[in-house]
Design a protein around this motif. Sequence first.
Motif, short mmCIF file in Angstrom:
data_model
loop_
_atom_site.label_atom_id
_atom_site.label_comp_id
_atom_site.label_asym_id
_atom_site.label_seq_id
_atom_site.Cartn_x
_atom_site.Cartn_y
_atom_site.Cartn_z
N SER A 73 0.82 -1.22 0.00
CA SER A 73 0.00 0.00 0.00
C SER A 73 0.85 1.27 0.00
O SER A 73 0.42 2.32 0.49
CB SER A 73 -0.96 0.01 1.21
OG SER A 73 -1.86 -1.08 1.14
N LEU A 74 2.06 1.16 -0.52
CA LEU A 74 2.91 2.34 -0.69
C LEU A 74 2.57 3.06 -1.99
O LEU A 74 2.82 4.25 -2.14
CB LEU A 74 4.39 1.93 -0.70
CG LEU A 74 4.87 1.12 0.52
CD1 LEU A 74 6.33 0.74 0.37
CD2 LEU A 74 4.64 1.91 1.80
N LEU A 75 1.98 2.30 -2.88
CA LEU A 75 1.53 2.81 -4.17
C LEU A 75 0.07 2.43 -4.33
O LEU A 75 -0.34 1.32 -3.95
CB LEU A 75 2.36 2.18 -5.29
CG LEU A 75 2.19 2.69 -6.73
CD1 LEU A 75 2.58 4.15 -6.84
CD2 LEU A 75 3.04 1.84 -7.68
N ARG A 76 -0.73 3.35 -4.87
CA ARG A 76 -2.18 3.11 -5.00
C ARG A 76 -2.61 3.19 -6.46
O ARG A 76 -2.10 3.99 -7.23
CB ARG A 76 -2.95 4.14 -4.18
CG ARG A 76 -2.65 4.12 -2.70
CD ARG A 76 -3.43 5.20 -1.97
NE ARG A 76 -4.87 5.10 -2.19
CZ ARG A 76 -5.74 5.99 -1.74
NH1 ARG A 76 -5.32 7.05 -1.07
NH2 ARG A 76 -7.03 5.83 -1.98
N GLN A 77 -3.57 2.34 -6.79
CA GLN A 77 -4.15 2.37 -8.13
C GLN A 77 -5.67 2.53 -8.09
O GLN A 77 -6.30 2.51 -9.13
CB GLN A 77 -3.81 1.08 -8.89
CG GLN A 77 -2.37 1.00 -9.34
CD GLN A 77 -2.12 -0.24 -10.18
OE1 GLN A 77 -2.37 -1.36 -9.75
NE2 GLN A 77 -1.60 -0.04 -11.37
N ASP A 78 -6.24 2.72 -6.89
CA ASP A 78 -7.69 2.80 -6.78
C ASP A 78 -8.23 4.13 -7.29
O ASP A 78 -9.39 4.22 -7.70
CB ASP A 78 -8.14 2.59 -5.32
CG ASP A 78 -7.45 3.55 -4.36
OD1 ASP A 78 -6.39 4.11 -4.72
OD2 ASP A 78 -7.96 3.73 -3.25
N LEU A 126 1.47 7.66 -5.20
CA LEU A 126 2.05 7.22 -3.94
C LEU A 126 1.09 7.55 -2.80
O LEU A 126 0.46 8.61 -2.80
CB LEU A 126 3.39 7.92 -3.69
CG LEU A 126 4.57 7.49 -4.54
CD1 LEU A 126 5.77 8.37 -4.23
CD2 LEU A 126 4.92 6.03 -4.30
N SER A 127 0.98 6.67 -1.86
CA SER A 127 0.18 6.93 -0.66
C SER A 127 1.02 7.73 0.32
O SER A 127 2.22 7.95 0.12
CB SER A 127 -0.25 5.61 -0.02
OG SER A 127 0.90 4.89 0.42
N ASP A 128 0.40 8.18 1.40
CA ASP A 128 1.16 8.87 2.45
C ASP A 128 2.24 7.94 3.01
O ASP A 128 3.36 8.37 3.31
CB ASP A 128 0.22 9.31 3.58
CG ASP A 128 -0.69 10.45 3.15
OD1 ASP A 128 -0.36 11.13 2.15
OD2 ASP A 128 -1.73 10.65 3.80
N ALA A 129 1.88 6.66 3.12
CA ALA A 129 2.86 5.68 3.61
C ALA A 129 4.01 5.55 2.61
O ALA A 129 5.17 5.35 3.00
CB ALA A 129 2.18 4.33 3.82
#
Length: 233
Positions: A134-139, A144-147
């Motif tokens: 969940s470091l990268l998001r495709q939704d 990039l996510s905050d994480a």
Amino acid sequence: MTLSPPLAALAALLADDTRARFCLALLDGRAWSAGELAAHAGVAASTASEHLSRLIGGGLLTEERQGRHRYVRLAGPGVAQLIEDLAAHAGAGAQPATLRAASATRALAAARTCYDHLAGRLGVMINDALLARSLLRQDAGFALSDAGLSWFATELGVCLPVGGRRLLARPCLDWTERRHHLAGTAGAVLCATALERGWVSRIGSGRALAVTAAGQQALARLLGVTGLAETAP
């Protein structure tokens, strides 16, 4: 129909084997001299100069001179993406003609640079690992996510710029894997870090990379990426 002439002119620039070879070689993100490109494509220096002038005039390459030497590179990430996307489309079903070509193709498929980011099986595996954590998001697009931003800061020691002209993260279709790897500023930072820390090393003068023992350990520790021994020379 007003776009037809410019599109035709762009297509004509790449509708030559020598010019196509130049552009593919420059996907390694580095500046090449005219002589190096001439040797790579197996053409005379005068022939290379003519082709380079056309590519520069068409906006695909930029040029800089140091003394008598002429260096060229791709005009930017947008041009690199165009060349990579065309290579992905054109490479479908293509078979290497010689054993040497087959070996070079295998090396490129395992790990390579795609302009300034990591590609091939290595790039796709890293992309998958970022998604799985969940470091990268495709939704909601590709971001990039905050994480993910925190991961770059804490694990790589790089605070990625937010709100710059270049996208932090974008998908780039891998022409050998037919799946996405990570491009954009984050992809460039990850590639530069891997090279600087010796996680990967260049094979010869081209785009192919070898994952080192240090790289296998680092990627396993940071992202849980394993099974990279086959990419080592």
